[in-house]
Design an enzyme around this catalytic site. Sequence first.
Site, PDB file in Angstrom:
ATOM      1  N   TYR A 142      38.193  -5.364  15.385  1.00  0.00           N
ATOM      2  CA  TYR A 142      36.966  -5.754  14.682  1.00  0.00           C
ATOM      3  C   TYR A 142      36.013  -6.325  15.729  1.00  0.00           C
ATOM      4  O   TYR A 142      36.232  -7.415  16.252  1.00  0.00           O
ATOM      5  CB  TYR A 142      37.312  -6.783  13.606  1.00  0.00           C
ATOM      6  CG  TYR A 142      36.163  -7.262  12.744  1.00  0.00           C
ATOM      7  CD1 TYR A 142      34.921  -6.634  12.732  1.00  0.00           C
ATOM      8  CD2 TYR A 142      36.345  -8.363  11.900  1.00  0.00           C
ATOM      9  CE1 TYR A 142      33.893  -7.097  11.926  1.00  0.00           C
ATOM     10  CE2 TYR A 142      35.328  -8.830  11.091  1.00  0.00           C
ATOM     11  CZ  TYR A 142      34.106  -8.195  11.103  1.00  0.00           C
ATOM     12  OH  TYR A 142      33.085  -8.657  10.302  1.00  0.00           O
ATOM     13  N   LYS A 170      36.468  -1.357  13.740  1.00  0.00           N
ATOM     14  CA  LYS A 170      35.389  -1.657  12.807  1.00  0.00           C
ATOM     15  C   LYS A 170      34.239  -2.147  13.676  1.00  0.00           C
ATOM     16  O   LYS A 170      34.279  -3.240  14.234  1.00  0.00           O
ATOM     17  CB  LYS A 170      35.807  -2.731  11.806  1.00  0.00           C
ATOM     18  CG  LYS A 170      34.684  -3.170  10.865  1.00  0.00           C
ATOM     19  CD  LYS A 170      35.099  -4.346   9.998  1.00  0.00           C
ATOM     20  CE  LYS A 170      33.920  -4.872   9.179  1.00  0.00           C
ATOM     21  NZ  LYS A 170      34.276  -6.075   8.394  1.00  0.00           N
TER      22      LYS A 170
END
Length: 310
Positions: A142, A170
């Site tokens: 992330y 992400k």
Amino acid sequence: MNQSQQELYQRFRGAFTALITPMKENGDVDFEGWRKLVKFQIDEGINGLVPMGTTGETPTLDDDEEEKLIRIALEEIRGRVPVIIGAGSNSTKHMVGYVKRAKDLGADAALVVTPYYNKPNDSGLIKHFEAAAAVGIPVVIYNIAGRTGKNIPVQLMKKLAEIPGIIGVKEASGDITQMGDIIREIALPGKAAGKPFTVLSGDDSFTLPLIALGGDGVVSVISNLIPKKIAALTKACLEGNFEEGRKLHYELLPFAKTAFIETNPVPIKAAMNWAGLPAGPARLPLGPLASGSVAPLRTVVEGLGFTLKE
């Protein structure tokens, strides 16, 4: 790409909801509301769920609350869609514990954020993600500099993508050029070599452009309220139907922008409360939606066809 790698890659494509954590007015977690939200997402056709992330207010949840929420989610989902459990920490030791918890409870993958506040150097960051991958569950990186104070540039992401068990990112850098470079230099060559690397947008407004560049979907905030619409947008774009994708993109763009008029998840929880979904307040230190933000957010949500409560 062998069959198992292809199946893994396909499983982590599409529209994933970064689930809010519903609260009662006294600040306790609303576990029954949580169960209803998970059912709502599945019934509306979302492709996957991401509990225990930023949108879920994990900095203010304790370990017992998190474990109960994860257990309820997995019980309701029953393997019907993949579940990526947020497992980040700025302590590598704590992060490994959270990744192990995700694995032990039966999650499909763990979402591990760049360590925040510490601002680790490259060698430390590599070892951090090596430790995450060593647990033995697929790991999604992330990357969100706005929350962590550190961006993962493309050259460093290349090194992280080579770690066995790191399956994707992400990407919430807010930089569409960087996203494109990750796809061009890591994801596309990886797919050709049989080593897929999934690239998911961490920003709702970038879903269409990211997929147009060769990306794989979105971890969405606004799909907490409109999962069917976000699933349709993502599906159209992944199938190359950009005429339909553009139509949905422009229809949803005002909400994608206004949902971040204040710190996430304050606006999305307000919108969900107005629409009759269990959300409740955000926990301190996040306060209620400012009075000046109410009218623009309500106008946008009403424009999506909702009849709102006061």
